[in-house]
Design a protein around this motif. Structure first.
Motif, mmCIF file in Angstrom:
data_model
loop_
_atom_site.group_PDB
_atom_site.id
_atom_site.type_symbol
_atom_site.label_atom_id
_atom_site.label_comp_id
_atom_site.label_asym_id
_atom_site.label_seq_id
_atom_site.Cartn_x
_atom_site.Cartn_y
_atom_site.Cartn_z
ATOM 1 N N LEU A 1 10.379 7.514 3.096
ATOM 2 C CA LEU A 1 9.384 6.457 3.356
ATOM 3 C C LEU A 1 10.020 5.177 3.894
ATOM 4 C CD1 LEU A 1 7.192 6.938 0.135
ATOM 5 C CD2 LEU A 1 6.585 7.578 2.483
ATOM 6 N N GLY A 2 11.328 5.167 3.981
ATOM 7 C CA GLY A 2 12.016 4.001 4.563
ATOM 8 C C GLY A 2 12.135 2.833 3.597
ATOM 9 N N LEU A 3 12.151 3.122 2.277
ATOM 10 C CA LEU A 3 12.145 2.034 1.302
ATOM 11 C C LEU A 3 13.537 1.499 0.973
ATOM 12 C CD1 LEU A 3 9.387 3.317 -1.187
ATOM 13 C CD2 LEU A 3 9.131 1.901 0.853
ATOM 14 N N LEU B 1 11.950 -5.100 8.589
ATOM 15 C CA LEU B 1 10.964 -6.061 8.051
ATOM 16 C C LEU B 1 11.721 -7.273 7.499
ATOM 17 C CD1 LEU B 1 8.634 -3.534 6.176
ATOM 18 C CD2 LEU B 1 8.515 -4.289 8.552
ATOM 19 N N ASP B 2 11.000 -8.176 6.834
ATOM 20 C CA ASP B 2 11.694 -9.380 6.362
ATOM 21 C C ASP B 2 11.883 -9.368 4.836
ATOM 22 O OD1 ASP B 2 9.231 -10.013 5.387
ATOM 23 O OD2 ASP B 2 8.801 -11.570 6.860
ATOM 24 N N PHE B 3 12.491 -10.438 4.333
ATOM 25 C CA PHE B 3 12.791 -10.526 2.899
ATOM 26 C C PHE B 3 11.502 -10.579 2.060
ATOM 27 C CE2 PHE B 3 14.599 -12.803 -0.885
ATOM 28 C CZ PHE B 3 15.571 -11.863 -1.210
ATOM 29 N N TRP B 4 10.451 -11.156 2.626
ATOM 30 C CA TRP B 4 9.175 -11.224 1.884
ATOM 31 C C TRP B 4 8.619 -9.814 1.663
ATOM 32 C CZ3 TRP B 4 8.616 -15.654 -0.306
ATOM 33 C CH2 TRP B 4 9.006 -16.826 0.336
ATOM 34 N N ALA B 5 8.752 -8.985 2.695
ATOM 35 C CA ALA B 5 8.257 -7.603 2.560
ATOM 36 C C ALA B 5 9.054 -6.893 1.464
ATOM 37 C CB ALA B 5 8.394 -6.859 3.887
ATOM 38 N N TYR B 6 10.361 -7.181 1.434
ATOM 39 C CA TYR B 6 11.218 -6.576 0.407
ATOM 40 C C TYR B 6 10.763 -7.016 -0.993
ATOM 41 C CZ TYR B 6 15.582 -5.885 -2.257
ATOM 42 O OH TYR B 6 16.517 -5.526 -3.200
ATOM 43 N N LEU B 7 10.476 -8.311 -1.149
ATOM 44 C CA LEU B 7 10.029 -8.802 -2.459
ATOM 45 C C LEU B 7 8.672 -8.189 -2.837
ATOM 46 C CD1 LEU B 7 11.009 -12.594 -2.450
ATOM 47 C CD2 LEU B 7 12.283 -10.643 -3.339
ATOM 48 N N ALA B 8 7.800 -8.033 -1.849
ATOM 49 C CA ALA B 8 6.493 -7.406 -2.120
ATOM 50 C C ALA B 8 6.711 -5.986 -2.633
ATOM 51 C CB ALA B 8 5.649 -7.399 -0.844
ATOM 52 N N LEU B 9 7.658 -5.270 -2.022
ATOM 53 C CA LEU B 9 7.963 -3.908 -2.473
ATOM 54 C C LEU B 9 8.459 -3.922 -3.926
ATOM 55 C CD1 LEU B 9 8.551 -0.844 -1.990
ATOM 56 C CD2 LEU B 9 10.810 -1.532 -1.183
ATOM 57 N N LEU B 10 9.366 -4.850 -4.232
ATOM 58 C CA LEU B 10 9.928 -4.888 -5.590
ATOM 59 C C LEU B 10 8.878 -5.265 -6.627
ATOM 60 C CD1 LEU B 10 13.453 -6.469 -5.021
ATOM 61 C CD2 LEU B 10 12.817 -4.064 -5.114
ATOM 62 N N GLU B 11 7.937 -6.130 -6.243
ATOM 63 C CA GLU B 11 6.844 -6.444 -7.179
ATOM 64 C C GLU B 11 6.043 -5.179 -7.485
ATOM 65 O OE1 GLU B 11 4.057 -9.540 -6.229
ATOM 66 O OE2 GLU B 11 5.648 -10.989 -5.841
ATOM 67 N N ALA C 1 0.845 -1.205 0.000
ATOM 68 C CA ALA C 1 0.000 0.000 0.000
ATOM 69 C C ALA C 1 0.878 1.252 0.000
ATOM 70 C CB ALA C 1 -0.927 -0.020 1.211
ATOM 71 N N LEU C 2 1.947 1.214 0.772
ATOM 72 C CA LEU C 2 2.866 2.354 0.831
ATOM 73 C C LEU C 2 3.477 2.607 -0.556
ATOM 74 C CD1 LEU C 2 4.354 4.317 2.810
ATOM 75 C CD2 LEU C 2 6.123 2.567 3.036
ATOM 76 N N ALA C 3 3.914 1.513 -1.209
ATOM 77 C CA ALA C 3 4.519 1.650 -2.541
ATOM 78 C C ALA C 3 3.499 2.209 -3.528
ATOM 79 C CB ALA C 3 5.039 0.296 -3.020
ATOM 80 N N ARG C 4 2.257 1.733 -3.447
ATOM 81 C CA ARG C 4 1.241 2.218 -4.396
ATOM 82 C C ARG C 4 0.965 3.699 -4.201
ATOM 83 N NH1 ARG C 4 -2.751 -2.678 -3.755
ATOM 84 N NH2 ARG C 4 -1.255 -4.224 -4.476
ATOM 85 N N ARG C 5 0.909 4.115 -2.913
ATOM 86 C CA ARG C 5 0.673 5.549 -2.642
ATOM 87 C C ARG C 5 1.837 6.374 -3.196
ATOM 88 N NH1 ARG C 5 -1.223 3.835 2.421
ATOM 89 N NH2 ARG C 5 0.725 4.413 3.435
ATOM 90 N N PHE C 6 3.048 5.881 -2.976
ATOM 91 C CA PHE C 6 4.216 6.605 -3.479
ATOM 92 C C PHE C 6 4.177 6.685 -5.014
ATOM 93 C CE2 PHE C 6 8.411 5.911 -5.459
ATOM 94 C CZ PHE C 6 8.907 7.202 -5.324
#
Ligand SMILES: Cc1cc2nc3c(=O)[nH]c(=O)nc-3n(C[C@H](O)[C@H](O)[C@H](O)COP(=O)(O)OP(=O)(O)OC[C@H]3O[C@@H](n4cnc5c(N)ncnc54)[C@H](O)[C@@H]3O)c2cc1C
Length: 379
Positions: free
Chosen positions: A45-47, A61-71, A12-17
């Motif tokens: 935003l701490g990305l 956060l964890d690696f899954w959160a990182y992958l979600a961000l990259l997607e 959600a943060l990535a989409r808003r950005f």
């Protein structure tokens, strides 16, 4: 552990950005200029330090959160690449191999996005055959003098910290390579490489090390361990690149779906035609297969087992699928797809490099082949 809420939040943060960024990014892409204001916003935003512990300036956060961000960022390749170079190619090896002092000095400013880092392996004469690199590091007093050139370096002109691979003992081949943490102020020079097909707002440069002296505590890991560090970093990088490629396929499908539902020909929405639906089905199948291969590789990595095979499978398939899906999106948009305004053109251009960098897809096939047969077709 799979943390659904964390992933939803970062998506959600990535989409808003991206809602803010997508109106601004095209100007930078058109000028091939580095999008500093967007980089600063991503930092706020701490990305930049998603999986870095909070104590070291990251989001914890964890690696899954990182992958979600990259997607999520995958549809905007220049921005995705800035985030993945910093985290997969620089922070990840620093966290894995850095001494406490190295981590304390370099990780917080990188994780907060206050400075950018670069991963310097490729040279004009050493691409796929990275172990043949010629950059030399000679012992000199309490440190080393580095001499050589690197090319195609992401962040080459904007980074302050460079992870440089150099030969300390050329006789030993790959085992004579050492990784160094070099700072721009040590005397690194760079020149921009312009005219890229895609990722036009991401920086790429040549990096020159003309007699750059660094103290011996800048060795990352140990002398002779550099190639191992490079390969393990690239394994992580390939999973991130696969996640970015999933993002391209996702965005291609979204653009295509919106268009075919809206656009009418022969008195019906394009979406009602079987050939159009067949294309959408292929896009969806390849998108989901890419995602599953990416998650399989990530799960293997997080289990602590060796994941070279899974990382190469994910990178190979997801990057090829992203190219096919960007092509299909343009096809479904017809003539509109040929114009930048509809975004599919940018996806098509940005997708292309994914089969080339972090090891070309031919090299991925050779890695997979070696894993399957136990026989290396390349050294
Ligand atoms: C935009 C961009 C950003 C990059 N960022 C970075 C970065 O940050 N840091 C970094 O270190 N590098 C970076 N690279 C470099 C990238 O990793 C290399 O371009 C890549 O590894 C391929 O090397 P090469 O370009 O020299 O191609 P080559 O190695 O010359 O390959 C040319 C062709 O020959 C094929 N080939 C080579 N060897 C074999 C073989 N044994 N069998 C079959 N086919 C083979 C390749 O697959 C390819 O099709 C970047 C590249 C680009 C384009």
């Amino acid at each position: 552990m799979w943390k659904e809420a964390e992933q939803k939040e970062i998506r959600a943060l990535a989409r808003r950005f991206l809602e803010e960024a997508k109106g601004v990014l095209p100007e930078y892409e058109a000028k091939e200029a580095f999008p500093w204001p967007l980089v600063r916003r991503m930092a706020e935003l701490g990305l930049f330090g998603v999986f870095v512990p909070e104590g070291l300036g990251g989001a914890g956060l964890d690696f899954w959160a990182y992958l979600a961000l990259l997607e999520e960022m995958g549809g905007y390749g220049s921005l995705r690449s800035i985030l993945s170079v910093q985290q997969s190619l620089v922070l990840s090896p620093l966290l894995a191999y850095g001494t406490e002092a190295q981590k304390a000095r370099y990780v917080p400013p990188l994780a907060r996005g206050e400075v950018l880092g670069a991963f310097c392996l490729t040279e004009p004469e050493a691409g796929s055959d990275a172990a043949s690199l010629r950059t030399r590091a000679h012992r000199d007093g309490d440190g080393y003098v580095l001499e050589g050139q690197k090319t195609f370096i992401s962040h080459g002109n904007v980074a302050e910290v460079f992870l440089v691979f150099a030969k300390t003992d050329p006789e030993k081949g790959a085992k004579g390579i050492t990784a160094f943490l070099v700072e721009r102020k040590d005397g690194v020079r760079s020149t921009p490489l312009k005219g890229k097909l895609g990722l036009r707002a991401a920086d790429t440069g040549m990096v020159f090390l003309d007699g750059v002296w660094v103290p011996k505590d800048r060795v990352l890991g140990e002398e002779g361990m550099g190639f191992r560090i490079a390969l393990s970093t690239l394994d992580t990088g390939r999973i991130s690149l696969a996640a970015g490629s999933v993002g391209i396929s996702q965005k291609a499908l979204e653009i295509a779906l919106a268009h075919v539902k809206e656009r009418k020909q022969f008195g019906k929405p394009l979406a009602a035609f079987q050939l159009v639906q067949a294309t959408l089905a292929e896009m969806k199948a390849e998108l989901e297969a890419s995602r599953l291969l990416t998650y399989q590789a990530a799960a293997k990595k997080l289990s602590g087992a060796r994941y070279t095979l899974e990382a190469s499978l994910a990178k190979l398939f997801a990057s090829e699928a992203a190219n096919r899906n960007a092509y299909r999106a343009i096809q479904l948009l017809g003539g509109y797809g040929f114009f930048e305004e509809y975004e599919a053109a940018r996806l098509y251009r940005d997708a292309r490099v994914a089969t080339l960098y972090e090891g070309t897809n031919e090299i991925q096939k050779l890695i997979i082949g070696a894993e399957l047969t136990g026989l290396r077709a390349f050294s």
